[in-house]
Scaffold this motif. Structure first.
Motif, PDB file in Angstrom:
ATOM      1  N   VAL A 224       0.314  -1.042  -0.487  1.00 44.74           N
ATOM      2  CA  VAL A 224       0.238   0.121  -0.156  1.00 44.74           C
ATOM      3  C   VAL A 224       1.149   1.215  -0.152  1.00 44.74           C
ATOM      4  O   VAL A 224       1.356   1.602   0.651  1.00 44.74           O
ATOM      5  CB  VAL A 224      -0.668   0.325   0.824  1.00 44.74           C
ATOM      6  CG1 VAL A 224      -2.102   1.426   1.296  1.00 44.74           C
ATOM      7  CG2 VAL A 224      -1.393  -1.506   0.763  1.00 44.74           C
ATOM      8  N   LYS A 225       0.749   1.876  -0.912  1.00 49.29           N
ATOM      9  CA  LYS A 225       1.095   4.001  -1.059  1.00 49.29           C
ATOM     10  C   LYS A 225       0.377   4.843  -0.966  1.00 49.29           C
ATOM     11  O   LYS A 225      -0.422   5.146  -0.914  1.00 49.29           O
ATOM     12  CB  LYS A 225       2.337   3.456  -2.402  1.00 49.29           C
ATOM     13  CG  LYS A 225       2.787   4.856  -2.335  1.00 49.29           C
ATOM     14  CD  LYS A 225       3.759   5.030  -3.725  1.00 49.29           C
ATOM     15  CE  LYS A 225       4.201   4.509  -3.846  1.00 49.29           C
ATOM     16  NZ  LYS A 225       6.203   4.740  -3.803  1.00 49.29           N
ATOM     17  N   LEU A 226       1.012   5.211  -0.044  1.00 44.33           N
ATOM     18  CA  LEU A 226       0.549   6.611   0.737  1.00 44.33           C
ATOM     19  C   LEU A 226       1.004   7.705  -0.213  1.00 44.33           C
ATOM     20  O   LEU A 226       1.775   8.158   0.055  1.00 44.33           O
ATOM     21  CB  LEU A 226       0.144   6.767   2.728  1.00 44.33           C
ATOM     22  CG  LEU A 226      -0.599   8.304   2.337  1.00 44.33           C
ATOM     23  CD1 LEU A 226      -1.735   8.335   2.055  1.00 44.33           C
ATOM     24  CD2 LEU A 226      -0.287   8.678   3.835  1.00 44.33           C
ATOM     25  N   VAL A 227       0.352   8.845  -0.870  1.00 41.74           N
ATOM     26  CA  VAL A 227       1.298   9.719  -1.686  1.00 41.74           C
ATOM     27  C   VAL A 227       0.723  11.094  -1.314  1.00 41.74           C
ATOM     28  O   VAL A 227      -0.596  11.333  -1.759  1.00 41.74           O
ATOM     29  CB  VAL A 227       1.167  10.107  -3.162  1.00 41.74           C
ATOM     30  CG1 VAL A 227       1.935  11.156  -3.940  1.00 41.74           C
ATOM     31  CG2 VAL A 227       1.521   8.248  -3.911  1.00 41.74           C
ATOM     32  N   ALA A 228       1.147  12.181  -0.852  1.00 42.14           N
ATOM     33  CA  ALA A 228       0.465  12.639   0.093  1.00 42.14           C
ATOM     34  C   ALA A 228       1.435  14.668  -0.557  1.00 42.14           C
ATOM     35  O   ALA A 228       2.318  14.288  -0.791  1.00 42.14           O
ATOM     36  CB  ALA A 228       1.034  13.522   0.849  1.00 42.14           C
ATOM     37  N   PHE A 229       1.151  16.081  -0.457  1.00 42.51           N
ATOM     38  CA  PHE A 229       0.736  16.801  -1.324  1.00 42.51           C
ATOM     39  C   PHE A 229       0.222  17.815  -0.505  1.00 42.51           C
ATOM     40  O   PHE A 229       0.141  17.485   0.223  1.00 42.51           O
ATOM     41  CB  PHE A 229       0.589  17.195  -2.686  1.00 42.51           C
ATOM     42  CG  PHE A 229       0.298  16.229  -3.397  1.00 42.51           C
ATOM     43  CD1 PHE A 229       1.563  16.034  -4.189  1.00 42.51           C
ATOM     44  CD2 PHE A 229      -0.513  15.035  -3.772  1.00 42.51           C
ATOM     45  CE1 PHE A 229       1.245  14.926  -5.449  1.00 42.51           C
ATOM     46  CE2 PHE A 229      -0.074  14.073  -4.296  1.00 42.51           C
ATOM     47  CZ  PHE A 229       0.878  14.187  -5.517  1.00 42.51           C
TER      48      PHE A 229
END
Length: 275
Positions: A224-229
């Motif tokens: 699982v990958k969390l991509v945050a900006f």
């Protein structure tokens, strides 16, 4: 609502990344390799896939790569790139390339091979834009052992950022497909207030993330990958938020590399799934 996502997610453990120092000055590298021919792609698309593979290897060799506790795991190329690709790519730039051996089918008709010469310039890695963590709701922070899940288990995650950020959530399954979990009809938005733990699913959520059968028997590694900006930045997701969309790892990679790296951070969990 119960969402069966076993082919899009798998047993996770926090991945702690460590940069290997990059060299200085442009370097010239000759890279040759072959990939298995995909019958779902045109021959030209297979050639492009080979070129991407050669470029990734050139960047890794010239500018270093990242290692973490995933180094203890046996990862195939798709899994490794899902976990690491954006970090590697942002540390180097290809200045020139030319084919030493044009891409071509091997005699067995099952693989495509070729060789490229690259001139690569390495850049110093930028400091992280902010810190970002992804974990299991019932596992203490710092527990790095890959967790084993069984079919039918519920997946409960926690997300945390050191600054206000907007995020998206993706899973890579044993079938080598990427599923977009947020934004989606189940989770239209995933906003992370500063230094605040956000649960997925949240306490008032009307759905569960239930792991379903993998594509074949045995133990499978998923991620699982969390991509945050940082701040209010939120690029358009790779799949329309109106559905829970499945995309190829290549399409996900192209999307991710097109997002603004200066305000982007990622956190990844890997886990094992069995019967």
């Amino acid at each position: 609502m119960r969402l069966r996502i076993g082919q899009a997610l798998a047993g996770l453990a926090p991945v702690s990344l460590l940069l290997i120092a990059a060299g200085t000055g442009p370097r010239t590298l000759d890279i040759s390799d072959s990939i298995e021919l995909s019958g779902q792609l045109t021959l030209e698309a297979n050639y492009r896939k080979l070129e991407e593979r050669l470029q990734t290897r050139a960047l890794e060799q010239a500018c270093g790569t990242e290692i973490g506790n995933e180094g203890r795991l046996t990862l195939d190329e798709v899994q490794r790139r899902f976990i690491q690709v954006t970090r590697v790519s942002t540390r180097g730039r290809v200045l020139r390339r030319n084919w030493l051996q044009a891409p071509a089918l091997l005699p067995d008709g099952k693989r495509v091979s070729g060789a490229l010469r690259f001139e690569v310039a390495c850049v110093e890695p930028r400091p992280p834009a902010f810190s970002l963590t992804l974990g299991f709701a019932d596992v203490p922070a710092g527990d790095l052992e890959p967790r084993l899940f069984k079919v039918g288990d519920e997946l409960a995650l926690t997300c945390r950022a050191s600054t206000a950020a907007r995020a998206m959530l993706f899973g890579l399954g044993a079938d080598h497909q990427v599923i977009q979990l947020a934004p989606s009809p189940l989770l239209p938005a995933l906003d992370l207030p500063k230094d605040t733990i956000v649960e997925v699913p949240g306490p008032q959520a009307s759905y569960q993330l239930i792991l379903a059968d993998p594509p074949s028997p045995g133990l499978h590694l998923e991620a699982v990958k969390l991509v945050a900006f940082k701040g209010d930045v939120l690029p358009p997701p790779p799949v329309t938020p109106r559905k829970i969309g499945v995309i190829t790892p290549e399409a996900f990679e192209r999307w991710l590399l097109g997002t603004p790296s200066e305000v982007r951070e990622e956190a990844t969990l890997v886990y094992r799934l069995g019967k």
